[in-house]
Write an enzyme that holds these catalytic residues in place. Structure first.
Site, PDB file in Angstrom:
ATOM      1  N   ASP A 191       0.828  -1.215   0.000  1.00 20.86           N
ATOM      2  CA  ASP A 191       0.000   0.000   0.000  1.00 20.86           C
ATOM      3  C   ASP A 191       0.859   1.262   0.000  1.00 20.86           C
ATOM      4  OD1 ASP A 191      -2.397   1.373  -0.001  1.00 20.86           O
ATOM      5  OD2 ASP A 191      -2.569   1.382   2.183  1.00 20.86           O
ATOM      6  N   ASN A 211     -10.739  -2.413  -5.679  1.00 16.88           N
ATOM      7  CA  ASN A 211      -9.959  -1.493  -6.527  1.00 16.88           C
ATOM      8  C   ASN A 211     -10.606  -1.270  -7.894  1.00 16.88           C
ATOM      9  OD1 ASN A 211      -6.737  -2.621  -5.229  1.00 16.88           O
ATOM     10  ND2 ASN A 211      -7.966  -0.888  -4.584  1.00 16.88           N
TER      11      ASN A 211
HETATM   12  C1  IPE Z   1      -5.348  -2.666  -0.366  1.00 18.71           C
HETATM   13  O1  IPE Z   1      -5.018  -1.334  -0.527  1.00 18.71           O
HETATM   14  C2  IPE Z   1      -5.344  -3.358  -1.702  1.00 18.71           C
HETATM   15  C3  IPE Z   1      -4.040  -3.554  -2.298  1.00 18.71           C
HETATM   16  C4  IPE Z   1      -2.872  -3.280  -1.754  1.00 18.71           C
HETATM   17  C5  IPE Z   1      -4.064  -4.135  -3.606  1.00 18.71           C
HETATM   18  P1  IPE Z   1      -6.144  -0.218  -0.710  1.00 18.71           P
HETATM   19  O2  IPE Z   1      -5.429   1.075  -0.754  1.00 18.71           O
HETATM   20  O3  IPE Z   1      -6.998  -0.562  -1.855  1.00 18.71           O
HETATM   21  O4  IPE Z   1      -6.984  -0.382   0.635  1.00 18.71           O
HETATM   22  P2  IPE Z   1      -7.719   0.701   1.510  1.00 18.71           P
HETATM   23  O5  IPE Z   1      -8.611   1.464   0.584  1.00 18.71           O
HETATM   24  O6  IPE Z   1      -6.640   1.567   2.091  1.00 18.71           O
HETATM   25  O7  IPE Z   1      -8.439  -0.080   2.549  1.00 18.71           O
HETATM   26  C1  IPE Z   2      -1.352   0.319  -3.471  1.00 20.37           C
HETATM   27  O1  IPE Z   2      -1.209   1.686  -3.487  1.00 20.37           O
HETATM   28  C2  IPE Z   2      -1.581  -0.254  -4.848  1.00 20.37           C
HETATM   29  C3  IPE Z   2      -2.971  -0.683  -5.101  1.00 20.37           C
HETATM   30  C4  IPE Z   2      -3.932  -0.667  -4.245  1.00 20.37           C
HETATM   31  C5  IPE Z   2      -3.270  -1.149  -6.430  1.00 20.37           C
HETATM   32  P1  IPE Z   2      -2.452   2.675  -3.516  1.00 20.37           P
HETATM   33  O2  IPE Z   2      -2.833   2.907  -4.931  1.00 20.37           O
HETATM   34  O3  IPE Z   2      -3.537   2.173  -2.633  1.00 20.37           O
HETATM   35  O4  IPE Z   2      -1.809   3.987  -2.904  1.00 20.37           O
HETATM   36  P2  IPE Z   2      -2.423   4.919  -1.781  1.00 20.37           P
HETATM   37  O5  IPE Z   2      -2.837   4.035  -0.664  1.00 20.37           O
HETATM   38  O6  IPE Z   2      -3.573   5.633  -2.418  1.00 20.37           O
HETATM   39  O7  IPE Z   2      -1.298   5.823  -1.405  1.00 20.37           O
HETATM   40 MG    MG Z   3      -4.017   2.391  -0.670  1.00 18.95          MG
END
Ligand code: IPE
Ligand code: IPE
Ligand code: MG
Length: 236
Positions: free
Chosen positions: A16, A64
């Site tokens: 994340d 996502n």
């Molecule tokens: C979790 O991260 C999913 C992945 C790392 C693929 P998200 O950024 O989607 O989760 P939330 O929204 O912080 O819970």
């Molecule tokens: C994790 O990074 C990757 C995926 C969830 C695909 P994020 O895209 O969630 O990045 P933040 O959490 O918005 O910084």
């Molecule tokens: Mg995230």
């Protein structure tokens, strides 16, 4: 490489913070995802060096899909590129590729690439790299419940035969041991629908760094922290 007595057999990672990493640098979010792909390579290489047998990476969640279309497209394009570029290394490094999640929701091209590489690497033995793609723990549990219900209705099993072992064998992770160590980057203290069944007794390490900054030494540090934990599994 430190000589570790107790290497986790299975490490699962919630990667994340790509978007925030990019934002901090005034870059578009996709640049964060691109930089995150470098961390994936480094973490996978380090796992091999350490002797980790399973590495599961949460790359794209069921939720996502609710992101803007342009971001979803960019993520899928990066995934395609990663698969194409990484496939040679998987052969060299003797890594088996597997995927969990609602894979039928992925673009046809991505799905075909995945299928091809999974077939090509099926007998590799150094490590299993599991990509969680379009993955949701609740969806996985529901799908297991559905197939068990169907078997019960068909009369091939009776409901009271259903136990933890039978249930787990209907999950997509069947054959893969539960994670010993769960790492989440970017400081967030939640599991976000990841491996809900399988992480029952995983040790959780939360790291402040955003995923693109998480590299070899950060993984080694997380493993060290894991080794300081005393796992009791409910006993004394
Ligand atoms: C979790 O991260 C999913 C992945 C790392 C693929 P998200 O950024 O989607 O989760 P939330 O929204 O912080 O819970
Ligand atoms: C994790 O990074 C990757 C995926 C969830 C695909 P994020 O895209 O969630 O990045 P933040 O959490 O918005 O910084
Ligand atoms: Mg995230």
């Amino acid at each position: 490489m430190p000589d570790f007595p107790d290497i986790p057999r299975h490490i699962a990672v919630i990667m994340d913070g790509n978007g925030r990493w990019a934002k901090e640098r005034g870059l578009p979010r996709r640049e964060g995802h691109r930089a995150g792909a470098e961390s994936v390579r480094e973490v996978a290489d380090t796992c091999i060096e350490l002797g980790v047998k399973y590495l599961t990476l949460y790359a794209f969640s069921s939720e996502n899909w609710n992101r803007p279309e342009a971001e979803v497209k960019a993520l899928m394009a990066l995934l395609d590129r990663f698969l194409v570029e990484k496939s040679k290394d998987l052969k060299k490094q003797n890594i088996r590729l597997q995927a969990i999640g609602q894979l039928d929701r992925l673009p046809v091209k991505t799905r075909a690439l995945l299928d091809k590489i999974m077939a090509q690497t099926a007998d590799h033995t150094a490590m299993t790299l599991v990509l969680a793609l379009s993955y949701g723990g609740r969806e996985e549990i529901i799908s297991a419940a559905r197939s068990l219900a169907a078997e019960a209705v068909a009369g091939t099993i009776s409901p009271d035969q259903i136990d933890c072992t039978m249930f787990a064998s209907h999950l997509q992770t069947t054959g893969i041991p539960d994670p010993d160590l769960l790492i989440r980057t970017s400081g967030e203290m939640r599991v976000s629908n990841f491996l809900l069944w399988q992480i029952s007794y995983a040790e959780i390490v939360i790291v402040k760094k955003f995923w693109p900054d998480f590299r070899k030494n950060d993984l080694i540090e997380a493993v060290r922290e894991y080794q300081l934990r005393h796992r009791r599994f409910g006993a004394l």
